[in-house]
Enzyme design. Structure first.
Site, PDB file in Angstrom:
ATOM      1  N   ASP A  70     -11.044   2.962  -2.603  1.00 34.81           N
ATOM      2  CA  ASP A  70     -12.496   2.940  -2.469  1.00 34.81           C
ATOM      3  C   ASP A  70     -13.181   3.436  -3.741  1.00 34.81           C
ATOM      4  O   ASP A  70     -14.208   2.883  -4.157  1.00 34.81           O
ATOM      5  CB  ASP A  70     -12.942   3.772  -1.274  1.00 34.81           C
ATOM      6  CG  ASP A  70     -12.581   3.143   0.070  1.00 34.81           C
ATOM      7  OD1 ASP A  70     -12.173   1.961   0.098  1.00 34.81           O
ATOM      8  OD2 ASP A  70     -12.707   3.852   1.085  1.00 34.81           O
ATOM      9  N   ASN A 103      -2.003   3.557 -12.902  1.00 32.99           N
ATOM     10  CA  ASN A 103      -0.720   3.659 -12.232  1.00 32.99           C
ATOM     11  C   ASN A 103      -0.930   4.684 -11.125  1.00 32.99           C
ATOM     12  O   ASN A 103      -0.887   5.887 -11.366  1.00 32.99           O
ATOM     13  CB  ASN A 103       0.383   4.116 -13.184  1.00 32.99           C
ATOM     14  CG  ASN A 103       1.735   4.173 -12.510  1.00 32.99           C
ATOM     15  OD1 ASN A 103       1.827   4.174 -11.288  1.00 32.99           O
ATOM     16  ND2 ASN A 103       2.789   4.236 -13.301  1.00 32.99           N
ATOM     17  N   TYR A 152      12.477   5.107 -14.235  1.00 34.05           N
ATOM     18  CA  TYR A 152      11.199   5.194 -14.929  1.00 34.05           C
ATOM     19  C   TYR A 152      11.306   5.217 -16.453  1.00 34.05           C
ATOM     20  O   TYR A 152      10.281   5.187 -17.129  1.00 34.05           O
ATOM     21  CB  TYR A 152      10.429   6.428 -14.450  1.00 34.05           C
ATOM     22  CG  TYR A 152      10.207   6.421 -12.957  1.00 34.05           C
ATOM     23  CD1 TYR A 152       9.401   5.450 -12.365  1.00 34.05           C
ATOM     24  CD2 TYR A 152      10.820   7.353 -12.127  1.00 34.05           C
ATOM     25  CE1 TYR A 152       9.205   5.414 -10.993  1.00 34.05           C
ATOM     26  CE2 TYR A 152      10.626   7.326 -10.756  1.00 34.05           C
ATOM     27  CZ  TYR A 152       9.818   6.353 -10.208  1.00 34.05           C
ATOM     28  OH  TYR A 152       9.631   6.327  -8.850  1.00 34.05           O
ATOM     29  N   HIS A 158       0.615   3.313  -2.193  1.00 38.53           N
ATOM     30  CA  HIS A 158       1.027   2.924  -0.846  1.00 38.53           C
ATOM     31  C   HIS A 158       0.319   3.690   0.255  1.00 38.53           C
ATOM     32  O   HIS A 158       0.540   3.422   1.433  1.00 38.53           O
ATOM     33  CB  HIS A 158       2.544   3.132  -0.708  1.00 38.53           C
ATOM     34  CG  HIS A 158       3.270   2.857  -1.984  1.00 38.53           C
ATOM     35  ND1 HIS A 158       3.420   1.592  -2.507  1.00 38.53           N
ATOM     36  CD2 HIS A 158       3.861   3.698  -2.866  1.00 38.53           C
ATOM     37  CE1 HIS A 158       4.092   1.665  -3.643  1.00 38.53           C
ATOM     38  NE2 HIS A 158       4.363   2.923  -3.886  1.00 38.53           N
ATOM     39  N   ALA A 174       2.668   7.140  -6.232  1.00 39.18           N
ATOM     40  CA  ALA A 174       2.860   7.167  -4.775  1.00 39.18           C
ATOM     41  C   ALA A 174       1.579   6.861  -4.002  1.00 39.18           C
ATOM     42  O   ALA A 174       1.640   6.359  -2.874  1.00 39.18           O
ATOM     43  CB  ALA A 174       3.418   8.518  -4.345  1.00 39.18           C
ATOM     44  N   GLU A 206      -3.712  -2.757 -12.029  1.00 42.39           N
ATOM     45  CA  GLU A 206      -2.700  -1.860 -11.463  1.00 42.39           C
ATOM     46  C   GLU A 206      -1.435  -1.998 -12.301  1.00 42.39           C
ATOM     47  O   GLU A 206      -1.019  -3.110 -12.625  1.00 42.39           O
ATOM     48  CB  GLU A 206      -2.432  -2.262 -10.018  1.00 42.39           C
ATOM     49  CG  GLU A 206      -1.381  -1.431  -9.327  1.00 42.39           C
ATOM     50  CD  GLU A 206      -1.127  -1.891  -7.900  1.00 42.39           C
ATOM     51  OE1 GLU A 206      -0.402  -1.186  -7.204  1.00 42.39           O
ATOM     52  OE2 GLU A 206      -1.638  -2.950  -7.493  1.00 42.39           O
ATOM     53  N   HIS A 215       2.689  -0.441 -12.933  1.00 45.94           N
ATOM     54  CA  HIS A 215       3.833   0.349 -12.463  1.00 45.94           C
ATOM     55  C   HIS A 215       4.975   0.207 -13.446  1.00 45.94           C
ATOM     56  O   HIS A 215       5.202  -0.881 -13.993  1.00 45.94           O
ATOM     57  CB  HIS A 215       4.295  -0.114 -11.073  1.00 45.94           C
ATOM     58  CG  HIS A 215       3.264   0.086 -10.024  1.00 45.94           C
ATOM     59  ND1 HIS A 215       3.012   1.311  -9.458  1.00 45.94           N
ATOM     60  CD2 HIS A 215       2.390  -0.778  -9.466  1.00 45.94           C
ATOM     61  CE1 HIS A 215       2.032   1.187  -8.582  1.00 45.94           C
ATOM     62  NE2 HIS A 215       1.632  -0.072  -8.577  1.00 45.94           N
ATOM     63  N   LEU A 216       5.687   1.280 -13.644  1.00 46.35           N
ATOM     64  CA  LEU A 216       6.847   1.262 -14.529  1.00 46.35           C
ATOM     65  C   LEU A 216       7.986   0.449 -13.932  1.00 46.35           C
ATOM     66  O   LEU A 216       8.653  -0.312 -14.629  1.00 46.35           O
ATOM     67  CB  LEU A 216       7.311   2.695 -14.801  1.00 46.35           C
ATOM     68  CG  LEU A 216       6.294   3.568 -15.539  1.00 46.35           C
ATOM     69  CD1 LEU A 216       6.578   5.032 -15.311  1.00 46.35           C
ATOM     70  CD2 LEU A 216       6.289   3.235 -17.008  1.00 46.35           C
ATOM     71  N   SER A 217       8.209   0.623 -12.638  1.00 47.45           N
ATOM     72  CA  SER A 217       9.289  -0.088 -11.958  1.00 47.45           C
ATOM     73  C   SER A 217       8.709  -1.266 -11.181  1.00 47.45           C
ATOM     74  O   SER A 217       7.507  -1.342 -10.963  1.00 47.45           O
ATOM     75  CB  SER A 217      10.027   0.854 -10.997  1.00 47.45           C
ATOM     76  OG  SER A 217       9.173   1.245  -9.932  1.00 47.45           O
ATOM     77  N   ARG A 228       7.452   0.900  -0.479  1.00 43.07           N
ATOM     78  CA  ARG A 228       6.797   0.811  -1.787  1.00 43.07           C
ATOM     79  C   ARG A 228       6.222  -0.573  -2.068  1.00 43.07           C
ATOM     80  O   ARG A 228       5.599  -0.796  -3.090  1.00 43.07           O
ATOM     81  CB  ARG A 228       7.786   1.170  -2.901  1.00 43.07           C
ATOM     82  CG  ARG A 228       8.218   2.608  -2.885  1.00 43.07           C
ATOM     83  CD  ARG A 228       9.036   2.926  -4.124  1.00 43.07           C
ATOM     84  NE  ARG A 228       9.766   4.156  -3.977  1.00 43.07           N
ATOM     85  CZ  ARG A 228       9.270   5.364  -4.243  1.00 43.07           C
ATOM     86  NH1 ARG A 228       8.034   5.478  -4.675  1.00 43.07           N
ATOM     87  NH2 ARG A 228      10.017   6.435  -4.086  1.00 43.07           N
ATOM     88  N   PRO A 281       0.306  10.822  -9.302  1.00 43.56           N
ATOM     89  CA  PRO A 281       1.174  11.980  -9.130  1.00 43.56           C
ATOM     90  C   PRO A 281       2.563  11.798  -9.724  1.00 43.56           C
ATOM     91  O   PRO A 281       3.140  10.718  -9.697  1.00 43.56           O
ATOM     92  CB  PRO A 281       1.257  12.153  -7.609  1.00 43.56           C
ATOM     93  CG  PRO A 281       0.891  10.831  -7.040  1.00 43.56           C
ATOM     94  CD  PRO A 281      -0.064  10.218  -8.018  1.00 43.56           C
TER      95      PRO A 281
END
Length: 148
Positions: free
Chosen positions: A90, A77, A26, A83, A80, A101, A103-105, A114, A13
């Site tokens: 699943d 990615n 970001y 978490h 949100a 996995e 993530h940008l940050s 987070r 999202p």
């Protein structure tokens, strides 16, 4: 004819807002830019890449489900949903393929809520904190896993 290895590139999202939303966190690269760079990287490695973004948890789960038995790896990615989403975890686990996995940050250096990931325990690895470069690093790792 040999079937190309197929990698799913999944964006959670709000990632459609990249380049406009909280650029100090970001970065300024857009989702379209990330996808174009990833497609070029996949083409050079001889991989088939399918990129998908959704804001809805159900749409993400449905997309993953449509690729059961077809995908050879997934780079995600979850944004949100990292978490919060057991359903996404699943679905990824049901793929029975390597998952990375991304993530940008650096989620470990952000707010405490987070720092927990439902995805990390089922992933072969996580790459975070390098902005749009995180995607390149994750896809490099997936190429190494699938093509070595």
């Amino acid at each position: 004819m040999t079937r190309l290895k197929h990698v799913l590139l999944i964006h959670g999202p709000n990632l459609q807002l990249l380049g406009r939303r909280r650029t100090e966190v970001y970065g300024t690269t857009t989702l379209e830019g990330i996808n174009a760079r990833a497609q070029k990287q996949a083409d050079e490695a001889g991989l088939r890449l399918t990129a998908f973004q959704a804001n809805s948890e159900g749409d993400l789960v449905d997309f993953i489900g449509r690729h059961l038995g077809e995908a050879d790896g997934a780079v995600i990615n979850p944004a949100a949903y990292t978490h919060t989403s057991v359903a996404l975890r699943d679905a990824l686990e049901a793929l029975e393929v390597p998952v990375i996995e991304v993530h940008l940050s650096n989620i470990g250096a952000r707010e405490s809520f987070r720092r927990h990931s439902y995805i990390a325990p089922i992933a072969v690895g996580s790459i975070a904190g390098f902005g749009a470069e995180s995607y390149r690093l994750a896809l490099d790792a997936m190429i190494h896993i699938l093509c070595s």
